[in-house]
Design an enzyme around this catalytic site. Structure first.
Site, PDB file in Angstrom:
ATOM      1  CE  LYS A 173      43.390  42.050  35.102  1.00 27.75           C
ATOM      2  NZ  LYS A 173      43.773  43.478  35.074  1.00 27.75           N
TER       3      LYS A 173
HETATM    4  C1  LIG Z   1      42.899  44.507  34.693  1.00 27.21           C
HETATM    5  C2  LIG Z   1      43.198  45.891  35.130  1.00 27.21           C
HETATM    6  C3  LIG Z   1      42.223  46.916  35.096  1.00 27.21           C
HETATM    7  C4  LIG Z   1      40.837  46.711  34.535  1.00 27.21           C
HETATM    8  O1  LIG Z   1      40.045  45.889  35.328  1.00 27.21           O
HETATM    9  P1  LIG Z   1      38.708  45.214  34.724  1.00 27.21           P
HETATM   10  O2  LIG Z   1      38.285  44.242  35.741  1.00 27.21           O
HETATM   11  O3  LIG Z   1      39.139  44.560  33.445  1.00 27.21           O
HETATM   12  O4  LIG Z   1      37.726  46.293  34.486  1.00 27.21           O
HETATM   13  C5  LIG Z   1      42.566  48.162  35.578  1.00 27.21           C
HETATM   14  N1  LIG Z   1      43.806  48.417  36.050  1.00 27.21           N
HETATM   15  C6  LIG Z   1      44.758  47.476  36.093  1.00 27.21           C
HETATM   16  C7  LIG Z   1      46.107  47.827  36.597  1.00 27.21           C
HETATM   17  C8  LIG Z   1      44.504  46.173  35.646  1.00 27.21           C
HETATM   18  O5  LIG Z   1      45.457  45.245  35.683  1.00 27.21           O
END
Ligand SMILES: *Cc1c(COP(=O)(O)O)cnc(C)c1O
Length: 477
Positions: free
Chosen positions: A120
């Protein structure tokens, strides 16, 4: 470039006009009126670019109302080895998203070397700089309110810390996050970051955020905003690393690749879908879920049936414990030939707690053209995959990346190089790593002992009025 709503009843807007907002006024999600196309000549030129230069090239196509020099400065400030410095042995921070090759044709794209060790940060760090820039130009201020059970909240705080004109009010359930995640968030001492620990569970925190957001007078008066995963700028920033990963794993732009993506809200893989629509040669987009398999169910059966929070399992890949994929509507809009009336019809059922089924419609036959396949993974699969990667390659992966690898290896076409997106580092999920490997996870040097740093947090009962009072006292503007 103008942005339109997936529900078809909102005015077209520019990139900066939708930057600070969330949903379109008609309840839909914004998408570009048309996807910009990348020519072969551009692809050839882009292959040689640094991450920051590539990000500028890609984002210029979407944020064309930001003057080029400004965008360049923002991107150069964001994508530096100093920000994405938490690399482990064998990878180079100058790559920003290093590609780790396990064996010929099998790779892991490291997206989790940013400040909070999760992918993120790739988009959120850019968002922090874009917000500061846009607010500065408008001489405006923003109070970001959110609820988190871990990843999103810390990523938002690390992106917004110290930013002029921005304050963050982040609610989390008291004592429910891991010690590491708690330490990451609560050790921030920046005066514009407010950690609020709520006596209750995540849903209590989430309900408070919803209640505050539904109080339109309060929201307008205190300039309340959010940074959730439907934000278009976040999606667009994620498109960049699909290009970067493709170039790193191939020698020429005649080759095709497969990406495997651990998914929850469909934000990450939505960016992959858009990269493909722009012309990146992606032969397969492999969507992996954990036990919360709403998206896998859709790609197997044509039925999209979101579940309520009582029917969402708590798993060892907790950032994918999502049963309503907020970005999925963007894909369905494209799948339905951008027919907003059909999207409205589908989501009138979803928003009423129901489901829709595209099996037996022409849309179902379109799915393979979009190159999606899917699969799911459970706790035992994660443990096994973490163990196998460690034993065979000496590489330690986290639980979410393990979901992606498990499904990726199962679903890949053997002729395509497979790039598995690493969405978090193992250091964030100590308990499961201990269970799988009988040892502590590797931790980047900067994170040693963060549990012992002083923490800054206020504890509150789960009461909307108490939270509103706190915001009123501490908000910017
Ligand atoms: C947010 C997240 C996801 C999922 O990603 P999306 O964009 O919601 O599909 C997968 N793995 C981790 C570690 C995350 O923080």
């Amino acid at each position: 470039m103008k942005y339109i709503s997936t529900r078809g009843n909102a005015l077209a807007k520019t990139f900066t006009e939708i930057l600070l907002g969330g949903l379109a006024p008609d309840g839909g999600l914004y998408l570009p009126e048309e996807y910009p196309q990348v020519t072969r000549a551009e692809l050839d030129a882009w292959r040689k670019l640094s991450y920051a230069d590539l990000a500028f090239a890609v984002l210029s196509k979407f944020a064309d109302d930001i003057p080029a020099n400004d965008l360049k400065r923002i991107v150069n400030k964001t994508y530096t080895p100093a920000v994405y410095c938490n690399t482990r042995t064998g990878s180079d921070a100058r790559d920003i998203t290093p590609l780790r090759t396990l064996e010929p044709g099998l790779h892991i794209l490291e997206l989790s070397n940013g400040p909070t060790l999760a992918f993120k940060d790739m988009a959120m760090q850019l968002l922090g700089n874009l917000f500061e820039y846009a607010l500065g130009r408008q001489r405006d201020e923003l109070n970001i309110l959110g609820a988190t059970s871990g990843d999103t909240g810390s990523s938002a705080e690390y992106a917004m810390r110290g930013k002029r004109g921005i304050r963050v009010f982040m609610l989390s359930p008291l004592g429910k996050m891991s010690r590491f995640q708690t330490a990451q968030m609560f050790s921030l001492q920046d005066p514009n970051i407010f950690n609020i620990a709520i006596r209750g569970v995540f849903d209590n925190a989430q309900d408070i955020v919803k209640a505050v957001s539904n109080d339109h007078t309060f929201k307008a008066k205190h300039k309340i905003g959010t940074v959730n995963s439907i934000n278009w700028a976040r999606v667009s920033a994620q498109i960049v690393y699909y290009f970067k990963g493709y170039f790193a794993a191939t020698k020429s732009n005649d080759e095709q690749v497969a990406f495997s993506v651990p998914s929850g809200n469909f934000g990450n893989i939505c960016a992959g879908h858009i990269a493909r629509m722009m012309g990146l040669p992606i032969g397969q987009l492999i969507l992996a879920t954990n036990e919360n398999d709403v998206l896998d169910e859709f790609f197997r059966t044509g039925v999209y049936r979101p579940r309520s929070s009582d029917h969402t399992y708590h798993t060892s890949s907790p950032s994918m414990d999502i049963s309503k994929a907020s970005n999925f509507e963007r894909f369905i809009f494209d799948l339905a030939g951008r027919d907003a009336a059909r999207v409205r019809e589908f989501w009138s059922r979803v928003d009423a707690g129901g489901a829709f089924d595209i099996k037996g419609t022409p849309y179902w036959d379109e799915v393979p053209h979009f190159r999606f396949v899917s699969g799911k993974s459970c706790h035992a699969d994660r443990i096994k995959t973490i163990r196998e990667l460690w034993e065979e390659y000496g590489v330690m992966i986290d639980t979410h990346t393990a979901d992606g690898l498990k499904v990726g290896l199962e679903q890949r076409r053997p002729s395509l190089p497979l790039i598995c997106l690493e969405t978090a580092q193992p250091a964030k999920f100590e308990e499961t790593i201990r269970e799988a490997l009988g040892r502590e996870p590797e931790r980047p040097a900067a994170m040693e002992g963060i549990e012992n740093l002083p923490q800054r947090v206020v504890v509150m009962v789960a009461d909307v009025h108490a939270v509103k009072d706190f915001i009123t006292q501490h908000a910017a503007g």
